[in-house]
Design a protein around this motif. Structure first.
Motif, mmCIF file in Angstrom:
data_model
loop_
_atom_site.group_PDB
_atom_site.id
_atom_site.type_symbol
_atom_site.label_atom_id
_atom_site.label_comp_id
_atom_site.label_asym_id
_atom_site.label_seq_id
_atom_site.Cartn_x
_atom_site.Cartn_y
_atom_site.Cartn_z
ATOM 1 N N THR A 65 0.764 -1.282 -0.077
ATOM 2 C CA THR A 65 -0.041 0.062 -0.051
ATOM 3 C C THR A 65 0.897 1.263 0.052
ATOM 4 N N ASP A 66 2.016 1.097 -0.334
ATOM 5 C CA ASP A 66 3.146 2.226 -0.454
ATOM 6 C C ASP A 66 3.654 2.264 1.143
ATOM 7 N N ASN A 67 3.100 1.948 2.018
ATOM 8 C CA ASN A 67 3.818 1.782 3.415
ATOM 9 C C ASN A 67 3.645 0.392 4.199
ATOM 10 N N GLU A 68 2.571 -0.346 3.817
ATOM 11 C CA GLU A 68 2.337 -1.720 4.424
ATOM 12 C C GLU A 68 2.184 -2.717 3.552
ATOM 13 N N MET A 69 2.372 -3.755 3.978
ATOM 14 C CA MET A 69 1.896 -4.992 3.269
ATOM 15 C C MET A 69 0.677 -5.638 4.080
ATOM 16 N N ILE A 70 -0.426 -5.959 3.145
ATOM 17 C CA ILE A 70 -1.670 -6.599 3.781
ATOM 18 C C ILE A 70 -1.903 -7.957 2.949
ATOM 19 N N VAL A 71 -1.824 -8.801 4.062
ATOM 20 C CA VAL A 71 -1.882 -10.230 3.720
ATOM 21 C C VAL A 71 -3.621 -10.433 3.977
ATOM 22 N N TRP A 72 -3.989 -11.606 3.125
ATOM 23 C CA TRP A 72 -5.352 -11.886 3.540
ATOM 24 C C TRP A 72 -5.730 -13.220 3.108
ATOM 25 N N GLY A 73 -6.792 -13.978 3.835
ATOM 26 C CA GLY A 73 -7.217 -15.242 3.206
ATOM 27 C C GLY A 73 -6.387 -16.342 3.317
ATOM 28 N N GLY A 74 -6.226 -17.542 2.555
ATOM 29 C CA GLY A 74 -5.635 -18.535 2.432
ATOM 30 C C GLY A 74 -5.945 -19.753 3.462
ATOM 31 N N SER A 75 -5.327 -20.614 3.569
ATOM 32 C CA SER A 75 -5.648 -21.633 4.497
ATOM 33 C C SER A 75 -4.424 -22.198 5.391
ATOM 34 N N SER A 76 -4.857 -22.510 6.593
ATOM 35 C CA SER A 76 -3.646 -22.869 7.546
ATOM 36 C C SER A 76 -4.073 -24.350 8.207
ATOM 37 N N ASP A 77 -3.484 -24.664 9.231
ATOM 38 C CA ASP A 77 -3.809 -26.156 9.868
ATOM 39 C C ASP A 77 -5.007 -26.107 10.221
ATOM 40 N N PHE A 78 -5.954 -25.043 10.263
ATOM 41 C CA PHE A 78 -7.259 -24.978 10.801
ATOM 42 C C PHE A 78 -8.431 -24.919 9.756
ATOM 43 N N GLY A 79 -7.764 -24.616 8.473
ATOM 44 C CA GLY A 79 -8.729 -24.544 7.267
ATOM 45 C C GLY A 79 -8.546 -23.204 6.762
ATOM 46 N N GLU A 80 -9.611 -22.882 5.630
ATOM 47 C CA GLU A 80 -9.360 -21.709 5.296
ATOM 48 C C GLU A 80 -9.940 -20.542 6.085
ATOM 49 N N SER A 81 -9.487 -19.434 5.800
ATOM 50 C CA SER A 81 -9.693 -18.089 6.690
ATOM 51 C C SER A 81 -10.228 -16.965 5.861
ATOM 52 N N ASN A 82 -10.985 -15.918 6.611
ATOM 53 C CA ASN A 82 -11.202 -14.649 6.042
ATOM 54 C C ASN A 82 -10.540 -13.581 6.894
ATOM 55 N N THR A 83 -9.440 -13.870 7.552
ATOM 56 C CA THR A 83 -8.662 -12.950 8.235
ATOM 57 C C THR A 83 -7.501 -12.325 7.851
ATOM 58 N N GLY A 84 -6.725 -11.506 8.086
ATOM 59 C CA GLY A 84 -5.815 -11.090 7.515
ATOM 60 C C GLY A 84 -4.874 -10.048 8.429
ATOM 61 N N GLY A 85 -4.102 -9.486 7.970
ATOM 62 C CA GLY A 85 -2.919 -8.591 8.779
ATOM 63 C C GLY A 85 -2.246 -7.715 8.093
ATOM 64 N N ARG A 86 -2.094 -6.474 8.612
ATOM 65 C CA ARG A 86 -1.147 -5.431 7.923
ATOM 66 C C ARG A 86 0.246 -5.261 8.618
ATOM 67 N N TYR A 87 1.388 -5.598 7.893
ATOM 68 C CA TYR A 87 2.620 -5.460 8.211
ATOM 69 C C TYR A 87 3.278 -4.031 7.966
ATOM 70 N N ASN A 88 3.690 -3.405 8.751
ATOM 71 C CA ASN A 88 4.504 -2.121 8.759
ATOM 72 C C ASN A 88 6.092 -2.471 8.944
ATOM 73 N N PRO A 89 6.864 -2.341 7.917
ATOM 74 C CA PRO A 89 8.253 -2.715 7.867
ATOM 75 C C PRO A 89 9.059 -1.521 8.773
ATOM 76 N N SER A 90 8.710 -0.358 8.819
ATOM 77 C CA SER A 90 9.264 0.659 9.411
ATOM 78 C C SER A 90 9.235 0.277 10.835
#
Length: 300
Positions: free
Chosen positions: A94-119
């Motif tokens: 997003t120019d200052n953050e990385m947003i990850v969303w969805g995918g599958s894990s050991d618990f199955g598919e998800s509709n959650t995500g997170g925003r990572y700020n490298p600074s």
């Protein structure tokens, strides 16, 4: 172009990569010092000076770790751990953050995500209010102010034709409100300004006089009629007086010239045949002189 990680049939999951320079058409291997754990089905984004990889899976399960690779120093810096690991997710920058969303894990598919700020090397959980249904193998793009996700499915058995828009500044985008259809307000019809009509001009007539020079009668000058300005009223529109049409008198067609009868050409004189040559006179050959017979000798 920088590639990293993945899987092949000989080594399994990989923790190596390379940088390709199209100017020299050559490859340079990326450093393996402090490199993240070998993995596949992870994501990678470019922040402007670093490549950030995150998530995926490999030996040991699904990862919630990642790393930042700086090609200028050919070095890696580990990212802080996110709340839940996943694979088959999406990531956008997003120019200052990385947003990850969805995918599958050991618990199955998800509709959650997170925003990572490298600074700050920190994570913020994305909102789940009005979030799309759980999914993996979907797509995501960044429009400049929103992340749009679409498609995907559940364990590749059910596929979705839906998606959602996420605004990083204030959580999920509000539900669009129907835009009221503008109603046209009746307005008065503009009225054309009538054209002033010129008063016909009288023609001067010359009267011959035997005692004086004929004098032309002065021509009267046409006075233009003042233009009336019509004001439109809300109750109705005044009708415009149509302008009289002028009918043009067709021009007379010119009389076609008479057709000229062609003069027959004079007959060609026949050539006089040349006289036949007179055959030469037949010359009678002179008679051939006969040889005298010899007188036989007397018999004894």
């Amino acid at each position: 172009m920088i590639i990293w990680g993945g899987y092949n049939q000989f080594s399994g999951t990989l923790d190596t990569g390379g940088r390709y320079d199209p100017g020299t058409n050559s490859w340079t291997a990326t450093s393996t010092l402090n490199v993240p754990t070998a993995r596949s089905e992870h994501t990678a984004v470019w922040s402007g000076n670093e490549m950030i990889v995150w998530g995926g899976g490999g030996v040991g399960g699904i990862f919630n770790t990642g790393g930042r690779y700086n090609p200028g120093i050919d070095g890696w810096i580990a990212t802080s751990d996110a709340p839940f690991g996943r694979a088959g997710h999406t990531a956008v920058w997003t120019d200052n953050e990385m947003i990850v969303w969805g995918g599958s894990s050991d618990f199955g598919e998800s509709n959650t995500g997170g925003r990572y700020n490298p600074s700050t090397d920190s994570w913020i959980t994305t909102s789940t209010t009005n979030a799309p249904s759980i999914r993996t193998a979907h797509t995501a793009v960044w429009t400049g102010n929103e992340m749009i996700v679409w498609g995907g499915g559940i364990q590749l058995t059910s596929y979705w034709n839906s998606g959602g828009r996420y605004c990083a500044k204030g959580g999920p985008s509000p539900t669009p409100t129907p835009t009221p259809t503008p109603t046209n307000t009746p307005s008065s019809t503009p009225t054309g300004t009538p054209t002033p009509t010129a008063t016909p001009t009288s023609t001067a007539t010359l009267t011959p006089s035997p005692s004086a020079t004929p004098t032309a009668t002065p021509t009267s000058t046409a006075t233009p009629t003042p233009t009336a300005t019509l004001t439109a009223t809300p109750s109705g529109s005044p009708r415009i007086t149509p302008t009289p049409r002028f009918h043009l008198t067709p021009r007379p067609r010119p009389t076609p010239p008479p057709r000229l009868t062609p003069i027959p050409p004079p007959p060609s004189p026949r050539p006089t045949p040349a006289p036949r040559p007179t055959p030469p006179a037949h010359i009678t050959p002179p008679p051939t002189p006969s040889s005298p017979r010899p007188t036989p000798a007397p018999r004894p």
